[in-house]
Design a protein around this motif. Structure first.
Motif, PDB file in Angstrom:
ATOM      1  N   LYS A  30       0.814  -1.226   0.000  1.00 22.79           N
ATOM      2  CA  LYS A  30       0.000   0.000   0.000  1.00 22.79           C
ATOM      3  C   LYS A  30       0.843   1.270   0.000  1.00 22.79           C
ATOM      4  N   ILE A  31       2.142   1.123  -0.006  1.00 22.64           N
ATOM      5  CA  ILE A  31       3.000   2.293   0.163  1.00 22.64           C
ATOM      6  C   ILE A  31       3.250   3.045  -1.131  1.00 22.64           C
ATOM      7  N   GLY A  32       3.206   2.336  -2.258  1.00 23.63           N
ATOM      8  CA  GLY A  32       3.443   3.017  -3.535  1.00 23.63           C
ATOM      9  C   GLY A  32       4.491   2.340  -4.399  1.00 23.63           C
ATOM     10  N   PHE A  33       4.988   1.172  -3.959  1.00 26.13           N
ATOM     11  CA  PHE A  33       5.951   0.431  -4.775  1.00 26.13           C
ATOM     12  C   PHE A  33       5.315  -0.016  -6.089  1.00 26.13           C
ATOM     13  N   GLU A  34       6.073   0.119  -7.195  1.00 29.93           N
ATOM     14  CA  GLU A  34       5.692  -0.544  -8.435  1.00 29.93           C
ATOM     15  C   GLU A  34       5.988  -2.027  -8.217  1.00 29.93           C
ATOM     16  N   GLU A  35       5.352  -2.883  -8.989  1.00 26.83           N
ATOM     17  CA  GLU A  35       5.493  -4.311  -8.725  1.00 26.83           C
ATOM     18  C   GLU A  35       6.948  -4.775  -8.763  1.00 26.83           C
ATOM     19  N   TYR A  36       7.702  -4.287  -9.764  1.00 22.24           N
ATOM     20  CA  TYR A  36       9.086  -4.768  -9.866  1.00 22.24           C
ATOM     21  C   TYR A  36       9.939  -4.248  -8.711  1.00 22.24           C
ATOM     22  N   GLU A  37       9.569  -3.048  -8.184  1.00 20.40           N
ATOM     23  CA  GLU A  37      10.283  -2.496  -7.024  1.00 20.40           C
ATOM     24  C   GLU A  37       9.991  -3.333  -5.779  1.00 20.40           C
ATOM     25  N   LEU A  38       8.726  -3.678  -5.661  1.00 19.73           N
ATOM     26  CA  LEU A  38       8.315  -4.466  -4.500  1.00 19.73           C
ATOM     27  C   LEU A  38       9.024  -5.822  -4.493  1.00 19.73           C
ATOM     28  N   ASN A  39       9.134  -6.418  -5.685  1.00 22.68           N
ATOM     29  CA  ASN A  39       9.826  -7.711  -5.759  1.00 22.68           C
ATOM     30  C   ASN A  39      11.273  -7.602  -5.296  1.00 22.68           C
ATOM     31  N   LYS A  40      11.939  -6.541  -5.730  1.00 27.31           N
ATOM     32  CA  LYS A  40      13.331  -6.324  -5.310  1.00 27.31           C
ATOM     33  C   LYS A  40      13.415  -6.215  -3.790  1.00 27.31           C
ATOM     34  N   PHE A  41      12.493  -5.410  -3.221  1.00 31.32           N
ATOM     35  CA  PHE A  41      12.533  -5.159  -1.778  1.00 31.32           C
ATOM     36  C   PHE A  41      12.223  -6.433  -0.994  1.00 31.32           C
ATOM     37  N   ARG A  42      11.223  -7.172  -1.465  1.00 30.26           N
ATOM     38  CA  ARG A  42      10.852  -8.424  -0.782  1.00 30.26           C
ATOM     39  C   ARG A  42      12.004  -9.432  -0.820  1.00 30.26           C
ATOM     40  N   LEU A  65       7.837  11.428  -0.557  1.00 33.24           N
ATOM     41  CA  LEU A  65       6.375  11.336  -0.638  1.00 33.24           C
ATOM     42  C   LEU A  65       5.848  12.401  -1.592  1.00 33.24           C
ATOM     43  N   VAL A  66       4.923  12.016  -2.454  1.00 30.60           N
ATOM     44  CA  VAL A  66       4.251  13.006  -3.300  1.00 30.60           C
ATOM     45  C   VAL A  66       2.748  12.919  -3.040  1.00 30.60           C
ATOM     46  N   ARG A  67       2.069  14.038  -3.178  1.00 25.82           N
ATOM     47  CA  ARG A  67       0.623  14.049  -2.928  1.00 25.82           C
ATOM     48  C   ARG A  67      -0.131  13.434  -4.100  1.00 25.82           C
ATOM     49  N   LEU A  68      -1.201  12.730  -3.762  1.00 30.15           N
ATOM     50  CA  LEU A  68      -2.035  12.091  -4.784  1.00 30.15           C
ATOM     51  C   LEU A  68      -3.149  13.042  -5.219  1.00 30.15           C
ATOM     52  N   GLY A  93      -7.040  19.986  -4.258  1.00 35.20           N
ATOM     53  CA  GLY A  93      -6.848  19.167  -5.453  1.00 35.20           C
ATOM     54  C   GLY A  93      -6.038  17.913  -5.187  1.00 35.20           C
ATOM     55  N   PHE A  94      -5.585  17.743  -3.933  1.00 32.36           N
ATOM     56  CA  PHE A  94      -4.816  16.559  -3.563  1.00 32.36           C
ATOM     57  C   PHE A  94      -5.461  15.876  -2.369  1.00 32.36           C
ATOM     58  N   TYR A  95      -5.288  14.564  -2.291  1.00 30.00           N
ATOM     59  CA  TYR A  95      -5.811  13.851  -1.123  1.00 30.00           C
ATOM     60  C   TYR A  95      -4.919  12.638  -0.861  1.00 30.00           C
ATOM     61  N   GLY A  96      -4.195  12.644   0.247  1.00 28.76           N
ATOM     62  CA  GLY A  96      -3.315  11.533   0.593  1.00 28.76           C
ATOM     63  C   GLY A  96      -1.990  11.604  -0.159  1.00 28.76           C
ATOM     64  N   ARG A  97      -1.113  10.699   0.191  1.00 26.68           N
ATOM     65  CA  ARG A  97       0.209  10.703  -0.446  1.00 26.68           C
ATOM     66  C   ARG A  97       0.646   9.296  -0.824  1.00 26.68           C
ATOM     67  N   THR A  98       1.595   9.228  -1.726  1.00 18.43           N
ATOM     68  CA  THR A  98       2.203   7.951  -2.066  1.00 18.43           C
ATOM     69  C   THR A  98       3.708   8.168  -2.117  1.00 18.43           C
ATOM     70  N   ALA A  99       4.459   7.070  -2.006  1.00 19.07           N
ATOM     71  CA  ALA A  99       5.915   7.217  -2.031  1.00 19.07           C
ATOM     72  C   ALA A  99       6.457   6.951  -3.428  1.00 19.07           C
TER      73      ALA A  99
END
Ligand SMILES: [Zn+2]
Length: 730
Positions: free
Chosen positions: A298-310, A452-455, A499-505
């Motif tokens: 839920k943090i904002g990782f792209e799938e390939y980034e998440l795989n690397k981190f995992r 972090l960038v705003r969504l 114009g923004f709500y919440g953030r993602t990394a």
């Protein structure tokens, strides 16, 4: 002299007609209000003239507006009594209280006040308006607060949560106070609104002449309310009581923690009270339990980034680093990582300063500087427990980093954070701290740099055709993908018109492969390491951010604030063209938003918002108000009005009731339910004349109700009065 005989006098003097006198008598029977008040209200006589008549008939001196009241007299009569009787204590002269009154016939009031104060009472005759102004100026503090709280329609319930053994007891905060204390109400509003608006911090800051209350939402500070300075002392002592701090201490920094429940949500508050030139500044950090439950997906990782981190997190040993400046979301990523590892039945121990969130099934140790427990000494004793995974809050010094790196070579997976701008810079930073290159090269598995960038707000997201400049900015990062549309938030009620709500990394991930390992071992330059990492598929922060723009999650403006995309672009050209002068993109820090000016403008420069669906009414009102020096902004329905309020921050609103899209009652309720707009005076100006309509308007939170066709002078007088009243709250 009785009142009917007063009416008689007024008729004899030719000031009112017998019919008018009869009207007043009729109305008085139902309303039980003073004759004088009714005469003025019904427009039969001017207030000043009435006061003169009263003064001569009752043999009372007239109040002189140049007569400055003695503030000491305020102590003799509380605001509640002064308001109830419509009087104001001017001064005490020996055993006599000099009292400004507007209704000389109310002798009961004088008896009461004499009894309350134990003094004789001598009256001075003032108009009702004069008494009101005296009360407002004299008791400014309370009046402002009362007015503010009167206007707020949905006060929040706060409960204090106390741990007693294994049980948590909820104590209703209002119950241990005298009922409805305005300070408690205001505190409940400040806290409740902060939670509702997803604020992470509340700053209560004394400035010259006022106290500024600001929320940090999605990383940005937003001013929500200003209250008078003399209110600060009561608010700060109330907050100190809540957190068990020393009320009497105002010259030293104090820290405290407290758990509260607001509208069914449990929130940990961490408070810091710091003395400043204008008084104590209070910072409150809100730690929402729900946030500790964040998971990696839920943090904002792209799938390939998440795989690397995992993959890195699945290593039996080694060092995992998450880097970025303060407020870049490092902690959330690390907690999510721990939660992910935890599920694999491993023993996890953390050393933190401070512990931000408690996670079930993990042994968390709070570093205690006072008791001489350092990161290094805790780490040594933890190693004896032989955990599988160790989380060290932050690598700050050589001793800690040495032990942490050695542990990561002897069968422990170590997670930690570092304060650096990008992934490759972490290597240099570790060398600077004094970690041996061979330790870094042999243990480091992965470095994750993040921001972090705003969504974009999902409720007001819209497409637009990007201009050439925008495309030029993005091209280096996305290549030649044809882009016919991008997205942005228009601003709506849901997002507070941001114009923004919440953030993602957004991430920059450097996996340490054998080539990079070799480069680190021989202390190669950042340039060389970066070049190798690029070959290995490193995507920069700017590139990751650009992808989020193309995906329609955020905007170009937002990412240029967080990552210096223009500069990165330039350097990337160099990277592609001339590999010798390669540089690593250095993101810029998030600029602090400029707080709005705190100066109180003179009445004449006040900004009024007029809301009416009829163009002709808007035009005439606009002209009239501008001609007497007001600034005017307009809206044609309730929804537009809310938008204008967020954008223009008007000092007063004149609101029609029947309008398309959103009517005046709905708009008024919406304004009253938010702390930031609750105190803006609202005059309803409408063709609806029924008593029920007026009640509905006042119930919704309007301060005044005027029917069309309206008397121009009356409207201007009401505007002036309401502005004067609210001036102290601005
Ligand atoms: Zn929105």
């Amino acid at each position: 002299m009785t009142m009917p005989s007063l009416l008689q006098t007024l008729i004899q003097e030719g000031l009112i007609t017998p019919e008018q006198a009869q009207d007043v008598r009729d109305k008085q029977l139902g309303a039980k209000r003073p004759f004088g008040e009714l005469l003025v209200e019904m427009g039969f006589i001017k207030e000043e003239l009435l006061a003169t008549v009263f003064a001569s008939k009752f043999h009372l001196p007239l109040y002189n507006p140049k007569d400055i009241p003695d503030r000491a007299a305020l102590k003799l009569l509380s605001f509640d009594f002064a308001k109830k009787y419509g009087v104001f204590p001017l001064r005490q002269e020996k055993g006599t209280l000099i009292l400004a009154v507007s209704d000389p016939s109310d002798v009961m009031a004088i008896d009461d006040i004499s009894a309350i104060t134990g003094l004789n009472v001598n009256r001075v005759l003032a108009t009702r308006a004069q008494v009101t102004i005296l009360q407002m100026e004299g008791y400014q503090l309370d009046d402002t607060v009362y007015d503010l709280l009167k206007n707020v329609t949905s006060p929040n319930m706060i409960q204090l949560l106390k741990e007693e053994g294994n049980q948590t007891r909820a104590i209703d905060i209002k119950s241990d106070e005298e009922n409805n204390s305005p300070v408690i109400n205001l505190l409940a509003l400040i806290l409740g609104d902060a939670v509702r608006m997803r604020a992470t911090d509340i700053h209560i800051e004394p400035r010259e002449g006022c106290v500024d209350i600001r929320y940090r939402i999605d990383g940005y500070l937003k001013s929500v309310l200003k209250v008078p300075s003399n209110f600060m002392a009561r608010l700060s002592s109330r907050i100190k009581v809540l957190a068990d701090l020393d009320i009497a201490e105002t010259r030293k920094t104090q820290d405290g923690r407290v758990k509260i429940r607001i509208n069914q949500r449990d929130i940990d508050l961490r408070l810091a009270v710091i003395p400043t030139f204008y008084g104590e500044k209070i910072a409150i950090r809100l730690l929402d339990k729900e946030q500790a439950k964040t998971t990696l997906d839920k943090i904002g990782f792209e799938e390939y980034e998440l795989n690397k981190f995992r993959t890195a997190l699945a290593s039996p040993q080694g060092m995992v680093l998450v880097t970025g400046p303060t407020g870049s979301g490092k902690t959330s990523t690390l907690y999510a990582a721990l939660t992910a590892i935890k599920n694999e039945t491993k023993q996890i121990i953390t050393i933190e300063d401070p512990i931000e969130y408690l996670i079930d099934g993990i042994n968390q140790i709070q570093l205690n500087i006072n008791k001489d427990v350092t990161f290094a000494s805790s780490l040594r004793s933890i190693l004896r427990q032989d955990p599988n995974v160790i989380f060290v809050g932050e690598i700050r010094d050589r001793e800690t980093s040495d032990i942490a790196f050695r542990a990561s070579q002897t069968g422990h997976l170590v997670l930690s954070s570092l304060h650096t701008n990008n992934s490759v810079a972490s290597i240099t930073r570790l060398f600077d701290i004094g970690v041996e290159p061979y330790l870094v090269s042999s243990s480091l598995i992965i470095v994750v740099a993040q921001r972090l960038v705003r969504l974009i707000c999902p409720k007001c997201k819209e497409e637009y055709v990007p201009n050439a400049d925008h495309l030029e900015l993005l091209r280096p990062f996305i290549g030649e993908i044809p882009l016919s549309k991008l997205y942005r938030g228009k601003g709506c009620q849901y997002c507070g018109f941001d114009g923004f709500y919440g953030r993602t990394a957004v991430f920059e991930i450097m996996e340490v492969n054998s080539e990079i390992r070799e480069l680190i071992g021989r202390q190669a330059s950042e340039k060389e390491i970066y070049k190798e990492a690029r070959k290995n598929g490193l995507r920069t922060l700017a590139e990751s951010a650009a992808i989020k723009v193309v995906q329609g999650l955020t905007t170009i403006e937002e990412i240029t604030r967080v990552v210096d995309i223009a500069r990165a672009d330039q350097e990337q050209d160099q990277f592609q063209g001339n590999q010798e002068v390669l540089q690593i993109p250095i993101p810029t820090p998030i600029p602090a938003p400029v707080p709005p000016p705190t100066a109180i403008l003179p009445d004449s420069a006040a900004k009024l918002l007029i809301v009416d669906d009829e163009e002709s009414i808007l035009t005439i009102l606009d002209m009239r108000l501008r001609s007497v020096g007001y600034q005017v902004v307009k809206a044609q329905n309730g929804e537009e009005a809310l938008k204008q309020v967020a954008k223009e921050k008007p000092d007063l609103i004149i609101m029609d009731v029947n309008m398309p899209v959103m009517n005046g009652l709905e708009a008024t309720r919406a304004l009253r339910s938010k702390l930031a707009t609750a105190a803006i005076p609202i005059i309803m100006l409408t063709a609806l004349k029924e008593k029920n309509d007026e009640l509905a308007g006042l119930d919704a939170g309007a301060d005044d109700y005027i029917t069309k066709p309206y008397d121009k002078d009356k409207l201007l007088a009401r505007i002036k009065m309401l502005l004067a009243r609210s001036k102290r709250a601005q």
